[in-house]
Design a protein around this motif. Structure first.
Motif, PDB file in Angstrom:
ATOM      1  N   GLY A  12       0.875  -1.323   0.051  1.00 15.44           N
ATOM      2  CA  GLY A  12      -0.109   0.037  -0.026  1.00 15.44           C
ATOM      3  C   GLY A  12       0.887   1.123  -0.007  1.00 15.44           C
ATOM      4  O   GLY A  12       2.056   1.182   0.215  1.00 15.44           O
ATOM      5  N   PRO A  13       0.164   2.388  -0.339  1.00 15.70           N
ATOM      6  CA  PRO A  13       1.082   3.510  -0.170  1.00 15.70           C
ATOM      7  C   PRO A  13       1.513   4.142   1.195  1.00 15.70           C
ATOM      8  O   PRO A  13       0.955   3.318   2.113  1.00 15.70           O
ATOM      9  CB  PRO A  13       0.180   4.668  -0.708  1.00 15.70           C
ATOM     10  N   SER A  14       2.267   5.070   1.453  1.00 16.03           N
ATOM     11  CA  SER A  14       2.757   5.148   2.729  1.00 16.03           C
ATOM     12  C   SER A  14       1.602   5.808   3.587  1.00 16.03           C
ATOM     13  O   SER A  14       0.640   6.589   2.934  1.00 16.03           O
ATOM     14  CB  SER A  14       3.967   6.168   2.661  1.00 16.03           C
ATOM     15  N   GLY A  15       1.480   5.413   4.793  1.00 17.65           N
ATOM     16  CA  GLY A  15       0.249   5.941   5.263  1.00 17.65           C
ATOM     17  C   GLY A  15      -0.897   5.084   5.771  1.00 17.65           C
ATOM     18  O   GLY A  15      -1.910   5.387   6.000  1.00 17.65           O
ATOM     19  N   CYS A  16      -0.480   3.876   4.901  1.00 24.50           N
ATOM     20  CA  CYS A  16      -1.861   2.724   4.603  1.00 24.50           C
ATOM     21  C   CYS A  16      -2.069   2.173   5.799  1.00 24.50           C
ATOM     22  O   CYS A  16      -2.992   1.469   6.152  1.00 24.50           O
ATOM     23  CB  CYS A  16      -1.846   2.091   3.297  1.00 24.50           C
ATOM     24  N   GLY A  17      -0.910   2.247   6.880  1.00 26.34           N
ATOM     25  CA  GLY A  17      -1.142   1.234   7.868  1.00 26.34           C
ATOM     26  C   GLY A  17      -0.481  -0.103   7.990  1.00 26.34           C
ATOM     27  O   GLY A  17      -0.541  -1.001   8.921  1.00 26.34           O
ATOM     28  N   LYS A  18       0.081  -0.225   6.793  1.00 19.52           N
ATOM     29  CA  LYS A  18       0.701  -1.528   6.789  1.00 19.52           C
ATOM     30  C   LYS A  18       2.039  -1.676   7.713  1.00 19.52           C
ATOM     31  O   LYS A  18       1.944  -2.961   8.204  1.00 19.52           O
ATOM     32  CB  LYS A  18       1.439  -1.665   5.363  1.00 19.52           C
ATOM     33  N   THR A  19       2.921  -0.803   7.575  1.00 20.49           N
ATOM     34  CA  THR A  19       3.808  -1.005   8.800  1.00 20.49           C
ATOM     35  C   THR A  19       3.304  -1.156  10.283  1.00 20.49           C
ATOM     36  O   THR A  19       3.886  -1.861  10.995  1.00 20.49           O
ATOM     37  CB  THR A  19       4.935   0.199   8.620  1.00 20.49           C
ATOM     38  N   THR A  20       2.374  -0.165  10.472  1.00 21.49           N
ATOM     39  CA  THR A  20       2.043  -0.360  11.799  1.00 21.49           C
ATOM     40  C   THR A  20       1.338  -1.633  12.055  1.00 21.49           C
ATOM     41  O   THR A  20       1.603  -2.392  13.271  1.00 21.49           O
ATOM     42  CB  THR A  20       0.812   0.759  12.037  1.00 21.49           C
ATOM     43  N   THR A  21       0.683  -2.494  10.987  1.00 23.65           N
ATOM     44  CA  THR A  21       0.207  -3.776  11.152  1.00 23.65           C
ATOM     45  C   THR A  21       1.094  -4.774  11.815  1.00 23.65           C
ATOM     46  O   THR A  21       1.085  -5.556  12.328  1.00 23.65           O
ATOM     47  CB  THR A  21      -0.573  -4.176   9.872  1.00 23.65           C
ATOM     48  N   LEU A  22       2.500  -4.384  10.814  1.00 20.56           N
ATOM     49  CA  LEU A  22       3.532  -5.419  10.963  1.00 20.56           C
ATOM     50  C   LEU A  22       4.134  -5.201  12.434  1.00 20.56           C
ATOM     51  O   LEU A  22       4.479  -6.389  13.069  1.00 20.56           O
ATOM     52  CB  LEU A  22       4.411  -5.071   9.864  1.00 20.56           C
ATOM     53  N   ARG A  23       4.195  -3.918  12.743  1.00 21.48           N
ATOM     54  CA  ARG A  23       4.836  -3.788  14.314  1.00 21.48           C
ATOM     55  C   ARG A  23       3.896  -4.168  15.012  1.00 21.48           C
ATOM     56  O   ARG A  23       4.406  -4.659  16.357  1.00 21.48           O
ATOM     57  CB  ARG A  23       5.005  -2.262  14.516  1.00 21.48           C
ATOM     58  N   MET A  24       2.783  -4.320  14.881  1.00 25.16           N
ATOM     59  CA  MET A  24       1.653  -4.833  15.949  1.00 25.16           C
ATOM     60  C   MET A  24       2.050  -6.470  16.050  1.00 25.16           C
ATOM     61  O   MET A  24       1.952  -6.822  17.293  1.00 25.16           O
ATOM     62  CB  MET A  24       0.260  -4.501  15.637  1.00 25.16           C
ATOM     63  N   VAL A  25       2.063  -6.904  14.797  1.00 26.18           N
ATOM     64  CA  VAL A  25       2.533  -8.407  14.941  1.00 26.18           C
ATOM     65  C   VAL A  25       3.839  -8.744  15.724  1.00 26.18           C
ATOM     66  O   VAL A  25       4.038  -9.735  16.488  1.00 26.18           O
ATOM     67  CB  VAL A  25       2.549  -8.991  13.527  1.00 26.18           C
ATOM     68  N   ALA A  26       4.731  -7.769  15.436  1.00 27.34           N
ATOM     69  CA  ALA A  26       6.023  -7.821  15.976  1.00 27.34           C
ATOM     70  C   ALA A  26       5.963  -7.802  17.350  1.00 27.34           C
ATOM     71  O   ALA A  26       6.821  -8.091  18.281  1.00 27.34           O
ATOM     72  CB  ALA A  26       6.862  -6.879  15.434  1.00 27.34           C
ATOM     73  N   GLY A  27       4.962  -6.677  18.072  1.00 24.09           N
ATOM     74  CA  GLY A  27       4.907  -6.461  19.394  1.00 24.09           C
ATOM     75  C   GLY A  27       5.853  -5.131  19.744  1.00 24.09           C
ATOM     76  O   GLY A  27       6.097  -4.804  20.878  1.00 24.09           O
TER      77      GLY A  27
END
Lengths: 295, 470, 359
Positions: free
Chosen positions: C36-51
């Motif tokens: 997704g484009p930047s700001g779409c929440g993909k990294t945040t989602t990944l970081r939630m998985v990572a803890g």
């Protein structure tokens, strides 16, 4: 090309001139004059003493003088103690104030206050704290049943008392420098360590500290120069006493120059300490370069 | 009134010589006088009323008041400057040789002779004028005369229980000490802990038998040590060589005596210097304290000290080894004129000195209770004032048999070296008094020995002050 | 190795939501790309998985266990960061050793693991170097090695290739694909680069503004975009769009605009009502030059021709409507020429103009 270069150089020279002039008047000329004095018998209070050239006699006197060596010892002892505590506490505080906790910004600002106060005022503040009969510190330790301690008037305590005041004043400097460095560190290695499960101690020792090393060396270097010159706080609190328990290099030089009025001896002592501090600087720079290469 | 008319006459005469047409009734209109002074009784009293001098003479007076430590440094720097800032310099009499040999001070002999009647030259205790001379020239004028004497708690000495207990312990009557042994006994006797009884009352805090100066700051310890050393029969210099002689038996005994008083002194004894030391006496926290009389007056003024409210101060001369009086050291806190200022400024400064040290002003200060340590016979012998200030009699009596204090051009070296070495000895850093005194004398002599013996002898020779020679 | 599932996962900073109820199931060994484009929440989602970020709502499970409140180290994951996150003062070997330190292995075990991973990634010769002495690609490999050496159950990659130049990116991308095949570990991979997504993913999750737009295999999302966003986001050059109106034609509904009119795709005609505003999408590769006399051809003017070697991109204009055709380089017209083009029937995508959803 040559013409342009020459012209640029002229322009550069013109722009540098004010700086060079100020530097000359405020630093180079006094230093040269001090060098001139260091080879003379110059007693400011006694114009009837011929102000003659005495060769290296002043240097010889300084280097063979027990009080000078004593003051050197006191200076380095004080430096070792204050720097150790300033860095241990300063780095600790830096770790604390860089946490994203509520109120940390305000706490950080408050912690910086000691550093912003003139050392003479710091001395006066601590004079009130240490004052034997009416001081706050003895009042408070009295509340928990400890007998009054002659903080600045006993040879056992005076140097400690000065060290405490100096640590109080300059720990924030270390904290500020370290905190700035901490905040500029990339957060990702920490997240990596968090995911890998490295302990906080390991992360501090193996991730944070090595990355802080260049900054800590710079801070240490600045603090060491300052600690070497420590004067104001001691002048206010003990004036080098009791006995000669807190007589540092700067006080020794002051005493030679402005109590005995032996400007020549004072100047020679200044140059001897300048050489010592220059050697220190060189060593620091060497170790800094080494750590930079190692990166 | 006669004095004032004369002074105005003299002043207008000078003003005319200077070609000033305006100076009819205010001879120093437009003159600005600055004094580099101390923030202690010899200046603070006067500083409050300088506007009166301004009204009378037109000269504006500004007094910069500094603490004693460091003051001499500023005066030396002022004296070594070619463009003086201060016309008037406050001088402690030991500095006279230092400043005199450097040519920093105006010789006041001619002024004093010219205005002898006006200033009441005969009224001044002669040794006070001697105290301010260098090689016979009067370089400063006394504004406060001093001796080192003993202050004690008269109320405790009068207490029947304490008297009986003292007698029981020491087998002689409790009285102001005339020997050092008695001084030591009294200090020991009155050293009490919190909870002990003193004059029947339970103490809420420790009570100290004694308070002397042990601090090295500006040689504070020497200011007590030297008079004590004199009381033991010692003196500064070897009259044959002009070198430091303070390593002899009386000197060692005096240092050991001071150290023997440490257990009776406050725990911060190494920080004790003039004001802190006298503070213990003023707050009534010590039984006995010998110091220079400059601050003694405060012990009688309830606005400046607690003691008059809770007890009573007694005064006596300095003790000796055998109780027979030794010629004690005198001291003077004086006003001097910067040698480098203009003649007109010198005249104005002299006018200020005359005004500020006049009997009229001195008497007024004494009457108002904000007195200073006096130097005029007429005042010290005034029965009403003696009643009010019991130490006046001590001042007057001791100065009949007094000796001038140190006045050597190398005084700073003496003060500093002895200050540090004695302080180290008192702190236990130097093992013996002999060693400490040897160290100090060696340091002083290392500087003196490079001068010819004739010069050294001249420096210790106290030529009679010429202003008193008819 | 483990499955991962996200159920209605929400991330909010105060009242500000950045991830709105994401549902996602990842099977064991699957390579999933969050795109997704930047700001779409993909990294945040990944970081939630990572803890690394707290989960504001919903559940994250790894291997069937809810791990919302577990510290990162207990999630059996390893992460490769965008900036590699290497410890700058440690050698390659020390970087890996430090990652293994919490596992308290014997020296021999540590050495064996490092040797294995280093061999797999070709780092043997670099073990004594510090990160500053490595190239970007080498650093990237070290970052992967450090993650791999811990033998996690799930690998998390956060834009791992974005700091590399284009050529290296292709190379490392292929290495990652190879490693995944070799190890078979579950991977969650975040990128904004659709080429990475298309080439690496078993399953692409396309996100926008904190919502999942579409989940599917690369083929699915390319061939059957569920909405206009996915349609235009996937594919390069991006899909041409024409705003059309449905009209009644002789042989069923036609799509009409000021510029041209074409017949509606037959399979969609049932869903169309006259007067409806629709958006016609056609990928540039589905636009071709018309053969002589071919019916339904649209006449267009050539604006710009971009020669790409095998192919050429031709910017065309019909009236005010501009679009791109991707044609064999040999057939490219000259600028300012007038050409006739046709759209491949199979490549026509229709979206409701109002909702943006595929019809």
């Amino acid at each position: 090309m040559g013409y342009v270069n020459r012209r640029n150089r002229t322009i550069a020279g013109v722009f540098l001139l004010p700086t060079v002039a100020v530097l000359f008047l405020t630093t180079i000329y006094p230093m040269l004059y001090a060098l001139y004095l260091s080879f003379r018998n110059y007693d400011l209070a006694k114009p009837f003493i011929p102000r003659i050239f005495v060769g290296l006699a002043n240097f010889q006197e300084v280097l063979t003088s027990g009080p000078f060596m004593h003051s050197m010892w006191i200076t380095f002892k004080l430096m070792a103690v204050t720097l150790t505590f300033q860095f241990v506490i300063g780095v600790g505080l830096a770790l604390l104030v860089t946490q994203r906790l509520p109120g940390m910004a305000a706490i950080r600002t408050l912690l910086l206050i000691p550093m912003m106060i003139s050392p003479v005022i710091v001395g006066l503040v601590w004079l009130f704290i240490y004052f034997p009969e009416l001081g706050y510190l003895n009042y408070f330790i009295g509340l928990i049943g400890i007998n009054p301690i002659p903080w600045i008037t006993s040879t056992q305590w005076a140097l400690t008392a000065i060290a405490i005041a100096d640590i109080w004043q300059w720990t924030p400097f270390v904290m500020m420098g370290t905190a700035a460095a901490l905040q500029s560190l990339s957060p990702e290695p920490y997240e990596a360590a968090l995911i890998d499960g490295n302990s906080r101690i390991d992360v501090f020792l193996y991730v944070t500290l090595p990355q802080l090393k260049p900054v800590l060396i710079s801070l240490l270097f600045l603090r060491a120069i300052d600690a070497f010159k420590i004067y104001d706080i001691i002048f206010v609190l003990t004036k080098g006493g009791p006995g000669d328990a807190t007589e540092t290099i700067a006080l020794y030089i002051y005493r030679q120059s402005f109590t005995f009025w032996r400007m020549g001896v004072g100047a020679a002592a200044s140059f001897v300490s300048l050489i010592i501090i220059s050697v220190l600087i060189t060593l620091f720079f060497k170790s800094m370069q080494k750590s930079a290469v190692a990166r | 009134m006669g004095i004032w008319n004369k002074s105005l006459l003299a002043a207008s005469f000078v003003a005319m010589m200077c070609g000033s047409a305006l100076a009819q009734d205010k001879p120093f209109e437009g003159v600005q006088l600055k004094m580099l002074g101390i923030g202690d009784t010899s200046v603070t009293r006067l500083a409050k009323i300088t506007s009166e001098f301004e009204e009378q003479t037109g000269a504006k007076v500004q007094i910069d008041m500094l603490p004693y430590p460091g003051l001499i440094d500023k005066i030396i720097i002022e004296a070594s400057s070619d463009n003086p800032t201060y016309q008037l310099l406050w001088v402690d009499s030991p500095w006279v040789g230092m400043l005199g040999e450097a040519g920093a001070l105006q010789d006041l002999t001619d002024y004093a002779k010219r205005d002898a009647a006006e200033i009441g030259l005969d009224d001044i205790i002669p040794v006070q004028l001697q105290e301010n001379s260098w090689q016979g020239a009067l370089l400063a004028f006394p504004a406060s005369g001093m001796i080192w004497h003993v202050n004690y708690r008269q109320d405790l000495f009068d207490n029947a229980d304490e008297k009986a207990a003292f007698k029981a312990k020491y087998s002689y009557d409790l009285a102001p000490p005339s020997t050092w042994q008695q001084f030591h006994d009294i200090a020991e006797f009155f050293t009490r802990k919190k909870g002990d009884k003193l004059a029947g009352k339970v103490l809420e805090q420790d009570f100290y038998g004694n308070a002397e100066s042990y601090s090295r700051v500006q040689g504070a310890i020497t200011h007590d040590y030297f008079p004590i050393m004199r009381g033991f029969g010692g003196d500064y210099w070897d009259p044959a060589t002009g070198l430091c002689a303070m390593t002899g038996e009386p000197h060692v005994k005096a240092a050991e005596f001071m150290k023997s008083l440490v257990p009776f002194n406050p725990p911060d004894y190494l920080g004790l210097m003039w004001d802190i030391q006298s503070g213990y006496m003023e707050r009534g926290e010590t039984a006995l304290s010998g110091y220079w009389s400059v601050r003694t007056v405060r012990l009688t003024n309830p606005e400046e000290a607690k003691l008059p409210s809770l007890g009573k101060a007694g005064f006596s001369g300095g003790p000796t080894v055998d109780g027979k009086p030794q010629p004690t050291y005198t001291g003077a806190l004086s006003f001097a004129i910067n040698a480098k200022v203009s003649d007109q400024e010198k005249e104005a400064a002299w006018a200020f000195i005359k005004w500020g040290t006049s009997e009229k002003i001195m008497r007024r200060l004494a009457d108002e209770g904000w007195g200073i340590s006096q130097f005029r016979k007429s005042i010290l012998s005034d029965p009403a004032l003696q009643e009010k200030y019991p130490y006046y009699k001590v001042l007057l009596d001791t100065q009949a048999n007094a000796r001038r204090r140190i006045f050597h051009p190398f005084y700073a070296d003496v003060e500093e070296n002895f200050g540090v070495e004695l302080s180290k000895y008192m702190a236990g850093e130097t093992a013996t008094a002999q060693e400490a005194l040897n160290n100090a004398c060696t340091a002083v002599n290392s500087r003196l020995s490079m001068f010819p013996v004739e010069q050294r002898l001249r420096w210790i020779n106290d030529a009679p002050v010429t202003v008193l020679q008819k | 190795m483990a499955s991962v599932s996200l159920t209605n996962v929400v991330k909010a900073f105060g009242a500000f939501k950045v991830v709105h109820g994401v549902d996602l199931d990842i099977t064991d060994g699957e390579f999933v790309v969050l795109l997704g484009p930047s700001g779409c929440g993909k990294t945040t989602t990944l970081r939630m998985v990572a803890g690394l970020e707290d989960v504001s709502g919903g559940e994250i499970c790894i291997a069937g266990e809810v791990i919302n409140d577990r510290p990162p180290k207990d999630r059996k994951i390893a992460m490769v960061f965008q900036n590699y996150a290497l410890y700058p003062h440690m050698t390659v070997r020390q970087n890996m050793e430090f990652a293994l330190k919490p596992q308290k292995l014997s020296k021999a075990e540590v050495d064996a693991k490092i040797a294995g991973v280093a061999g797999m990634l070709g780092l043997d010769a670099l073990l004594q170097r510090k990160p500053a002495q490595l190239s970007g690609g080498q650093r990237q490999r070290v970052a992967m090695a450090r993650a791999m050496v811990r033998t996690p159950e799930v690998f998390l990659f956060d834009e791992p290739l974005s700091n590399l130049d284009a050529k290296l990116r292709t190379q490392v991308r292929m290495e990652i694909a190879k490693l995944h095949k070799q190890l078979g570990t579950t991977v969650i991979y975040v990128t904004h680069d659709q080429v990475e997504a298309m080439t690496l993913a078993d399953k692409i999750v396309i996100m926008k503004d904190g919502y999942i737009e579409q989940i599917g295999s690369p083929e699915e999302v390319f061939a059957h975009p569920k909405n206009l966003f996915v349609a235009t986001f996937i594919g390069s050059p991006s899909m041409n769009l024409f705003r059309m109106t449905v009209e009644r034609g002789d042989k069923g509904p036609v799509l009409s605009s000021a510029a041209f009119t074409i017949a509606a795709p037959v399979d969609k005609s049932g869903k169309l009502t006259p007067g409806q505003a629709v958006t016609l999408g056609i990928r540039p590769s589905d636009v071709r030059l018309a053969r002589a006399g071919e019916p339904g051809a649209i006449e267009a003017r050539v604006e710009v021709v971009e020669y790409l070697g095998v192919e050429a991109l031709v910017d065309l204009r019909v009236g005010t409507q501009e679009f791109i055709a991707q044609i064999p380089a040999g057939e490219r017209p000259a600028p300012d020429e007038t050409v006739k083009v046709v759209f491949n029937q199979a490549g026509l995508h229709l979206f409701d103009s109002e909702s943006g959803q595929a019809l």
